[in-house]
Design an enzyme around this catalytic site. Structure first.
Site, PDB file in Angstrom:
ATOM      1  N   CYS A   1       3.443  13.440  -4.426  1.00  0.00           N
ATOM      2  CA  CYS A   1       2.325  13.742  -4.559  1.00  0.00           C
ATOM      3  C   CYS A   1       1.551  13.981  -3.137  1.00  0.00           C
ATOM      4  CB  CYS A   1       1.422  12.524  -5.287  1.00  0.00           C
ATOM      5  SG  CYS A   1      -0.464  12.675  -5.569  1.00  0.00           S
TER       6      CYS A   1
ATOM      7  N   GLU B   1      -3.836  19.344  -6.136  1.00  0.00           N
ATOM      8  CA  GLU B   1      -2.477  19.332  -6.785  1.00  0.00           C
ATOM      9  C   GLU B   1      -2.726  18.797  -8.348  1.00  0.00           C
ATOM     10  OE1 GLU B   1       0.485  17.321  -5.020  1.00  0.00           O
ATOM     11  OE2 GLU B   1       0.341  18.528  -3.149  1.00  0.00           O
TER      12      GLU B   1
ATOM     13  N   CYS C   1       2.781   7.521   1.095  1.00  0.00           N
ATOM     14  CA  CYS C   1       2.408   8.469   0.468  1.00  0.00           C
ATOM     15  C   CYS C   1       1.831   9.765   1.024  1.00  0.00           C
ATOM     16  CB  CYS C   1       0.996   8.183  -0.465  1.00  0.00           C
ATOM     17  SG  CYS C   1       0.272   9.336  -1.499  1.00  0.00           S
TER      18      CYS C   1
ATOM     19  N   GLY D   1      -5.305  11.011  -5.285  1.00  0.00           N
ATOM     20  CA  GLY D   1      -6.612  10.037  -5.346  1.00  0.00           C
ATOM     21  C   GLY D   1      -6.189   8.564  -6.104  1.00  0.00           C
TER      22      GLY D   1
ATOM     23  N   CYS E   1      -6.988  10.823  -0.477  1.00  0.00           N
ATOM     24  CA  CYS E   1      -6.920   9.813  -0.967  1.00  0.00           C
ATOM     25  C   CYS E   1      -7.272   8.906   0.161  1.00  0.00           C
ATOM     26  CB  CYS E   1      -5.643   9.206  -1.696  1.00  0.00           C
ATOM     27  SG  CYS E   1      -6.020   7.571  -2.415  1.00  0.00           S
TER      28      CYS E   1
ATOM     29  N   CYS F   1       0.108  16.056 -14.935  1.00  0.00           N
ATOM     30  CA  CYS F   1      -0.278  14.862 -13.709  1.00  0.00           C
ATOM     31  C   CYS F   1      -1.264  15.255 -13.209  1.00  0.00           C
ATOM     32  CB  CYS F   1       1.106  14.702 -12.993  1.00  0.00           C
ATOM     33  SG  CYS F   1       0.656  13.298 -11.549  1.00  0.00           S
TER      34      CYS F   1
ATOM     35  N   SER G   1      -3.574   5.187 -13.812  1.00  0.00           N
ATOM     36  CA  SER G   1      -2.785   4.580 -12.461  1.00  0.00           C
ATOM     37  C   SER G   1      -3.749   4.028 -11.553  1.00  0.00           C
ATOM     38  CB  SER G   1      -1.756   5.577 -12.035  1.00  0.00           C
ATOM     39  OG  SER G   1      -0.929   4.733 -11.012  1.00  0.00           O
TER      40      SER G   1
ATOM     41  N   CYS H   1      -1.682   4.324   1.447  1.00  0.00           N
ATOM     42  CA  CYS H   1      -0.359   3.725   1.280  1.00  0.00           C
ATOM     43  C   CYS H   1       0.850   4.384   2.422  1.00  0.00           C
ATOM     44  CB  CYS H   1       0.102   4.086  -0.429  1.00  0.00           C
ATOM     45  SG  CYS H   1      -1.043   2.902  -1.231  1.00  0.00           S
TER      46      CYS H   1
ATOM     47  N   SER I   1       0.230   0.337  -9.265  1.00  0.00           N
ATOM     48  CA  SER I   1       1.318   0.427  -8.428  1.00  0.00           C
ATOM     49  C   SER I   1       1.559  -0.618  -7.722  1.00  0.00           C
ATOM     50  CB  SER I   1       0.954   1.583  -7.730  1.00  0.00           C
ATOM     51  OG  SER I   1       0.749   2.885  -8.212  1.00  0.00           O
TER      52      SER I   1
END
Length: 424
Positions: free
Chosen positions: A395, A149, A181, A221, A174, A167, A251, A178, A274
């Protein structure tokens, strides 16, 4: 990446507290049914970024090469050095996608490049979704059929000038999982090569027919687990695509030793961490990998990062209704930040609802109360203006609609399961 962070950078989609308090439409979403995140879930970081699956790096990709590199390439093919300058212009200004599009170059040179196996390194767009607010989300299909994405976010500032933020993703999926997410829920496949990061920015420019002004490494990721490719892409975006370093944000949820490594490069870009919780216990529940990188260690590294670079660190804080959005937790967060210094900024992100999550988006009243508690304690705070809710904003959401798990070939299926079992 790690959060529902389609456009977290405060200069892009956040608004200062004084502006955020102005009346505006505020979406409140109900809870979705899901499995409760486990407090016992532990995600350990790989010993190094090289232990994550990285594809064989194709050295015959033009995208990502500097003008000097391209000049040397031209010489290696028996051409004059100025042909390298032409290559640079065609790739980064004209945004050519195929070597046969290099109409300014001799046909013989083009044929030699193709016969030697050189490509530009641009991938096709697999799917596009445009939100009512103008946000565009792309799925790009890579050479190995995996989907990533990237998001284009147009924002008009108070002076009427238009900013366009890209972005970008740094991994296919990933591995850090989390709890809220969407990317982690879709599994992890591999790191992206530098050209696969850079091409996302060029794809956004193609869609909007205008230059990207800001880049945020906040897509799919964890950038710090692919730091070499991220830094290589950062150099190219700055020097060749000509996006200022201060217009770029990297980030991270926090990976041991990488903030120090990033600081050593003395970039003028923004580091966004984060955080999502004011204490270690709650952070481990929301961010399982936090167990391997305690909160005090992250805060020390952020303080050292500011000393090394003189760049203020931004903390991303996804507000989850009834989990981490109370005034008491805001006070605790302010105390934590003051303990470690005052050169910080907190960017509050009301949760973007995703399928399969038990978390809820907080009410406007709770968001403003949390921000007010930080502001009254002299913590610089902004509230992210949610964009693209009708375009699978969180995301990883759009990718999961088309490719729930990264596509595997027969040859890499067995290896992938052993290397990224933590993610799948």
């Amino acid at each position: 990446m790690i959060t529902t962070k389609m456009s977290m950078l405060q200069h892009v989609c956040s608004v200062p507290l004084t502006r955020a308090i102005r009346p505006r439409p505020f979406t409140v979403s109900g809870a979705a049914t899901a499995v409760t995140p486990s407090r016992n879930l532990t995600v350990s970081f790989p010993s190094s970024s090289s232990s994550l699956r990285t594809p064989h790096v194709d050295t015959r990709v033009l995208l990502g090469m500097s003008e000097q590199d391209l000049q040397q390439l031209a010489v290696d093919f028996g051409q004059q050095r100025y042909r390298g300058k032409q290559l640079h212009h065609l790739i980064y200004k004209r945004k050519a996608k195929e070597i046969q599009d290099f109409s300014h170059l001799p046909q013989a040179f083009r044929n030699d490049l193709m016969e030697a196996g050189w490509t530009i390194g641009r991938s096709p767009i697999y799917h596009t979704v445009t939100a009512a607010d103008g946000t565009v989300k792309l799925l790009i299909k890579l050479e190995d059929n995996r989907l990533i994405e990237t998001v284009g976010i147009p924002v008009e500032d108070e002076k009427g000038s238009m900013r366009l933020t890209a972005c970008v993703s740094s991994q296919v999926g990933c591995p850090l999982r989390c709890s809220f997410c969407a990317t982690g829920k879709g599994g992890y496949s591999r790191n992206l090569q530098r050209h696969e990061i850079i091409e996302q920015v060029l794809a956004i420019e193609d869609i909007f027919k205008r230059r990207v002004t800001n880049v945020v490494f906040m897509g799919m990721g964890e950038p710090m687990l692919n730091l070499k490719s991220v830094l290589d892409a950062h150099r190219c975006l700055n020097k060749d695509v000509q996006i200022g370093q201060r217009m770029i944000t990297i980030s991270t949820v926090g990976v041991p030793n990488t903030i120090k490594k990033l600081a050593s490069h003395k970039l003028q870009s923004t580091l966004a961490v984060s955080l999502h919780a004011p204490n270690q216990e709650l952070r481990e529940m929301i961010v399982p990998s936090a167990k391997s990188y305690p909160l005090d260690a992250i805060m020390k590294d952020c303080r050292d990062y500011f000393v090394e670079t003189s760049r203020r660190v931004s903390f991303e804080y996804a507000l989850l209704a009834g989990v981490n959005d109370s005034v008491e937790q805001a006070v605790e967060l302010a105390e934590l930040l003051h303990e470690w210094g005052r050169n910080y900024h907190v960017n509050l992100i009301p949760f973007n609802p995703i399928e399969g999550s038990e978390y809820r988006r907080p009410y406007k009243k709770a968001v403003l109360a949390f921000a007010g508690a930080l502001d009254s304690r002299k913590v610089t705070v902004s509230i992210r203006q949610t964009r693209g809710l009708d375009a699978s904003a969180a995301c990883g959401q759009l990718r999961n609609n088309f490719q729930k798990n990264p596509l595997l070939t027969e040859s890499d299926s067995e290896q992938s399961q052993s290397n990224v079992a933590v993610a799948c």
